[in-house]
Write a protein that holds these residues in place. Structure first.
Motif, PDB file in Angstrom:
ATOM      1  N   PHE A   1       0.921  -1.274   0.066  1.00  0.00           N
ATOM      2  CA  PHE A   1      -0.051   0.018  -0.064  1.00  0.00           C
ATOM      3  C   PHE A   1       0.892   1.205  -0.195  1.00  0.00           C
ATOM      4  O   PHE A   1       1.741   1.233   0.573  1.00  0.00           O
ATOM      5  N   ASN A   2       0.579   2.387  -0.790  1.00  0.00           N
ATOM      6  CA  ASN A   2       0.990   3.445  -0.704  1.00  0.00           C
ATOM      7  C   ASN A   2       2.539   3.446  -0.875  1.00  0.00           C
ATOM      8  O   ASN A   2       3.358   3.964  -0.196  1.00  0.00           O
ATOM      9  N   ASN A   3       3.041   2.685  -2.123  1.00  0.00           N
ATOM     10  CA  ASN A   3       4.353   2.669  -2.630  1.00  0.00           C
ATOM     11  C   ASN A   3       5.229   2.148  -1.483  1.00  0.00           C
ATOM     12  O   ASN A   3       6.339   2.646  -1.533  1.00  0.00           O
ATOM     13  N   GLY A   4       4.662   1.217  -0.801  1.00  0.00           N
ATOM     14  CA  GLY A   4       5.597   0.223  -0.042  1.00  0.00           C
ATOM     15  C   GLY A   4       5.695   0.876   1.437  1.00  0.00           C
ATOM     16  O   GLY A   4       6.169   0.267   2.299  1.00  0.00           O
ATOM     17  N   ARG A   5       4.495   2.075   1.951  1.00  0.00           N
ATOM     18  CA  ARG A   5       4.684   2.463   3.042  1.00  0.00           C
ATOM     19  C   ARG A   5       4.184   1.125   4.077  1.00  0.00           C
ATOM     20  O   ARG A   5       4.558   1.194   5.267  1.00  0.00           O
ATOM     21  N   LEU A   6       3.191   0.401   3.671  1.00  0.00           N
ATOM     22  CA  LEU A   6       2.542  -0.707   4.278  1.00  0.00           C
ATOM     23  C   LEU A   6       2.706  -1.966   3.557  1.00  0.00           C
ATOM     24  O   LEU A   6       2.221  -2.028   2.490  1.00  0.00           O
ATOM     25  N   LEU A   7       3.565  -3.250   4.039  1.00  0.00           N
ATOM     26  CA  LEU A   7       3.441  -4.249   3.214  1.00  0.00           C
ATOM     27  C   LEU A   7       2.927  -5.284   4.039  1.00  0.00           C
ATOM     28  O   LEU A   7       3.042  -5.454   5.226  1.00  0.00           O
ATOM     29  N   THR A   8       2.039  -6.239   3.481  1.00  0.00           N
ATOM     30  CA  THR A   8       1.201  -6.885   4.200  1.00  0.00           C
ATOM     31  C   THR A   8       0.715  -8.354   3.284  1.00  0.00           C
ATOM     32  O   THR A   8       0.972  -8.361   2.030  1.00  0.00           O
ATOM     33  N   THR A   9       0.239  -9.354   3.773  1.00  0.00           N
ATOM     34  CA  THR A   9      -0.164 -10.352   3.301  1.00  0.00           C
ATOM     35  C   THR A   9      -1.577 -10.290   2.761  1.00  0.00           C
ATOM     36  O   THR A   9      -2.255  -9.281   3.419  1.00  0.00           O
ATOM     37  N   LYS A  10      -2.238 -10.806   1.765  1.00  0.00           N
ATOM     38  CA  LYS A  10      -3.614 -10.504   1.399  1.00  0.00           C
ATOM     39  C   LYS A  10      -4.536 -10.895   2.277  1.00  0.00           C
ATOM     40  O   LYS A  10      -5.796 -10.545   2.351  1.00  0.00           O
ATOM     41  N   GLU A  11      -4.064 -11.800   3.282  1.00  0.00           N
ATOM     42  CA  GLU A  11      -5.051 -12.137   4.280  1.00  0.00           C
ATOM     43  C   GLU A  11      -5.217 -11.366   5.582  1.00  0.00           C
ATOM     44  O   GLU A  11      -5.971 -11.682   6.394  1.00  0.00           O
ATOM     45  N   HIS A  12      -4.070 -10.570   5.722  1.00  0.00           N
ATOM     46  CA  HIS A  12      -3.895  -9.872   7.045  1.00  0.00           C
ATOM     47  C   HIS A  12      -5.031  -8.681   7.238  1.00  0.00           C
ATOM     48  O   HIS A  12      -5.458  -8.131   6.168  1.00  0.00           O
ATOM     49  N   TYR A  13      -5.685  -8.618   8.439  1.00  0.00           N
ATOM     50  CA  TYR A  13      -6.804  -7.770   8.417  1.00  0.00           C
ATOM     51  C   TYR A  13      -6.133  -6.294   8.812  1.00  0.00           C
ATOM     52  O   TYR A  13      -5.134  -6.086   9.513  1.00  0.00           O
ATOM     53  N   HIS A  14      -6.769  -5.275   8.632  1.00  0.00           N
ATOM     54  CA  HIS A  14      -6.601  -3.880   8.635  1.00  0.00           C
ATOM     55  C   HIS A  14      -7.802  -3.016   9.137  1.00  0.00           C
ATOM     56  O   HIS A  14      -8.895  -3.490   8.562  1.00  0.00           O
ATOM     57  N   ILE A  15      -7.419  -1.906   9.853  1.00  0.00           N
ATOM     58  CA  ILE A  15      -8.396  -1.075  10.220  1.00  0.00           C
ATOM     59  C   ILE A  15      -8.662   0.194   9.151  1.00  0.00           C
ATOM     60  O   ILE A  15      -7.529   0.804   8.859  1.00  0.00           O
ATOM     61  N   PHE A  16      -9.752   0.362   8.491  1.00  0.00           N
ATOM     62  CA  PHE A  16      -9.831   1.284   7.391  1.00  0.00           C
ATOM     63  C   PHE A  16     -11.014   1.898   7.298  1.00  0.00           C
ATOM     64  O   PHE A  16     -12.096   1.358   7.933  1.00  0.00           O
ATOM     65  N   LYS A  17     -11.272   3.257   6.886  1.00  0.00           N
ATOM     66  CA  LYS A  17     -12.398   3.847   6.703  1.00  0.00           C
ATOM     67  C   LYS A  17     -12.764   3.849   5.273  1.00  0.00           C
ATOM     68  O   LYS A  17     -12.253   4.052   4.193  1.00  0.00           O
ATOM     69  N   ARG A  18     -14.185   3.377   4.850  1.00  0.00           N
ATOM     70  CA  ARG A  18     -14.720   3.472   3.430  1.00  0.00           C
ATOM     71  C   ARG A  18     -16.276   4.064   3.685  1.00  0.00           C
ATOM     72  O   ARG A  18     -17.022   3.463   4.291  1.00  0.00           O
ATOM     73  N   ASP A  19     -16.424   5.050   2.886  1.00  0.00           N
ATOM     74  CA  ASP A  19     -17.793   5.723   2.768  1.00  0.00           C
ATOM     75  C   ASP A  19     -18.381   6.139   4.206  1.00  0.00           C
ATOM     76  O   ASP A  19     -19.311   5.983   4.541  1.00  0.00           O
ATOM     77  N   GLY A  20     -17.192   6.521   4.973  1.00  0.00           N
ATOM     78  CA  GLY A  20     -17.461   7.048   6.433  1.00  0.00           C
ATOM     79  C   GLY A  20     -17.782   6.190   7.425  1.00  0.00           C
ATOM     80  O   GLY A  20     -17.909   6.570   8.621  1.00  0.00           O
TER      81      GLY A  20
END
Length: 86
Positions: A1-20
């Motif tokens: 994500f974001n040009n290498g800012r965060l590297l992760t596996t596709k299964e790793h869970y993240h906290i994010f906001k979408r549509d508020g």
């Protein structure tokens, strides 16, 4: 994500906001335009996603009791369930 800012596996869970709405979902559902929380409490929009092939060392962190931690300045999660927070 974001040009290498965060590297992760596709299964790793993240906290994010979408549509508020804040969510906890695996990496493979995140998309450009979703928003992470940084270690200063600010919001960082996902502006690029790159899939990298190869062999990598992956560590699983158990961060009880909250299941959250900062990875390269981005708040992330180690829980195995999906949530929505309104």
């Amino acid at each position: 994500f974001n040009n290498g800012r965060l590297l992760t596996t596709k299964e790793h869970y993240h906290i994010f906001k979408r549509d508020g709405v804040w969510k906890i979902r695996p990496s493979y559902v995140l998309k450009v335009g979703d928003i992470f929380i940084d270690n200063n409490g600010g919001e960082e929009m996902i502006n690029s996603i790159e899939v990298m092939d190869g062999d990598y060392t992956v560590y699983h962190l158990d961060t009880e009791p909250g299941d959250v931690y900062f990875a390269n300045g981005i708040l992330t999660h180690n829980q195995l369930h999906q949530h929505d927070y309104n």
